[in-house]
Enzyme design. Structure first.
Site: not given
Length: 440
Positions: A40, A243, A260, A271, A350, A354, A361, A384, A388, A406, A408
């Site tokens: 709950d 991710h 990130d 971001d 990627h 964006h 996004h 960014e 990898y 990365r 960014e």
């Protein structure tokens, strides 16, 4: 009584701008439902971005009907006041409070939506609503539309055309106003300052989760309401998962850490991604790759200006990163052949950019009539680039396996070029190393 988080005149101005895009139409925007986390216990509630953008109202169980040029023009369906539920769950504006604070022309109880909405939608040539996104409200909406349909066949009329609300409002949201830019600047600054504190705390033996928790603590101490998305804190090979969400490993000497993470301030997103050595010193191969990616990022940022097709940023990035992959003996052959065959995608899967705003996004269409949309002053985007190299990929030289890098930043397109909103957090090698080691 609680107040709106931002002056409601901004929301009225946005609705006035939207009205020009939807003549003889109505817009129906429901709130997200509350979702259970387990048993709950509910997830923390976050307002639906389009609804918040046009109203500033952030309670669940509500819906806006906006009818430009009609009376009433703004009709909001909300939860009724309920002292017992407010004792458990917190304050509700109720019908009178919502009307008084937010300036809606009329308010009704959300339970009355299916009874009242058909009358409000009659006479509209089109109704803007995003189907299949909020399935719990789709049924209510369909009943309202069928209620409209009840009288139209007698006059040879079918259902009003249903058009996508997300595309409509997204076109408005894509160019940021001054107050939005101010919120994005603050979100970027808060995010940057929190990243700096995490850098100072980074060392072997610390867990990803501890650093993630520190980031959350630091953004909230500076006025953020939450993360703008689930933070990625990935050490070593974990950073090759774009991710990565587990955030449960322990940092080890010799690894790189990729983080990130961003702050949400007044619903606007920061971001930022940075990658740096856990022990405070880049190894020679790690530094070599890092500085090459940083060079690409800086060059892409310098490209940003009004009139440049957005896709050009990606084309340039792919070309430059593919060249690096060839230089580092990860790929063989020419840049053109590797891009044509898609071999680079294994190591750079990627996009480089964006939109950024109320959503990390953000809303807005970046292709118009089959062509890449040119950047405009007021767009906010990320830049960014990254590479990898999974630890089990034997095509990669051994010294590079198990790292993800990365870099960014958040970029505002200005009339003459761009502004880096997240420039407060370092990314040059010497500055990163000095900052990490300052926490020892």
């Amino acid at each position: 009584m609680r107040k709106a988080t931002t002056d409601v005149k901004y929301y009225r101005a946005r609705r006035d701008r939207l009205a020009v895009l939807m003549p003889n139409s109505a817009l129906v925007l429901p709130a997200w439902p509350a979702y259970y986390r387990n048993a709950d216990t509910e997830h923390a509630y976050r307002a639906e971005s389009n609804l918040y953008y046009l109203t500033g109202f952030d309670e669940p169980e509500c819906c806006l009907i906006f009818r430009p040029g009609k009376t009433p023009e703004t009709v909001m369906f909300v939860r009724q006041k309920n002292i017992e539920r407010e004792t458990w769950d917190g304050f509700r504006f109720g019908l009178d409070g919502a009307k008084e604070v937010f300036g809606f022309d009329h308010t009704y109880a959300i339970e009355d939506f299916e009874r009242i909405a058909p009358e409000l939608l009659r006479g509209c040539e089109s109704v803007y609503y995003t189907l299949f996104r909020n399935r719990e409200f789709d049924e209510r909406f369909s009943k309202a539309i069928m209620g409209v349909n009840g009288w139209r066949p007698r006059f040879g009329l079918g259902l009003p055309a249903i058009k996508d609300a997300s595309a409509l409002v997204g076109e408005l949201r894509i160019v940021k106003t001054e107050e939005e830019v101010a919120a994005l600047r603050r979100a970027g600054q808060i995010s940057a300052e929190a990243h700096i504190e995490v850098m100072r705390a980074t060392r072997p033996g610390v867990t990803e989760r501890a650093l993630h928790g520190l980031f959350i603590k630091e953004i909230m101490a500076r006025g953020a309401s939450a993360e703008s998305y689930g933070g990625i804190v990935a050490t070593g090979n974990n950073a090759t998962t774009l991710h990565y969400r587990f955030n449960d490993a322990t940092l080890e000497d010799g690894q790189l850490l990729l983080i990130d993470a961003g702050a949400e301030y007044q619903y606007y997103a920061g971001d930022i991604t940075r990658a740096y050595p856990v022990n405070g010193r880049f190894s020679a191969p790690h530094r070599r790759i890092y500085e090459k990616i940083l060079r690409v990022q800086n060059e892409v940022i310098q490209m940003v200006k009004p009139g440049l097709p957005h896709l050009e940023l990606q084309k340039f990035t792919v070309q430059q990163l593919t060249q690096i992959l060839i230089e580092e003996n990860v790929l063989t052959g020419t840049v053109e052949d590797n891009i044509r065959s898609g071999h680079h995608v294994r190591y750079y899967p990627h996009g480089v950019s964006h939109l950024l705003g109320l959503d990390v996004h953000d809303a807005g269409v970046m292709q118009l009539h089959g062509q890449s949309r040119p950047l405009e002053a007021g767009f906010c985007i990320t830049i960014e680039p990254g590479l990898y190299f999974p630890k089990d990929d034997t095509n990669v030289p051994a010294e590079l396996r198990g790292i993800g890098i990365r870099i960014e930043d958040d970029i505002l397109v200005t009339p003459t070029g761009c502004e880096v909103l997240t420039q407060h957090v370092p990314k040059d090698v010497e500055a990163l190393e000095a900052l990490i080691l300052s926490g020892r």
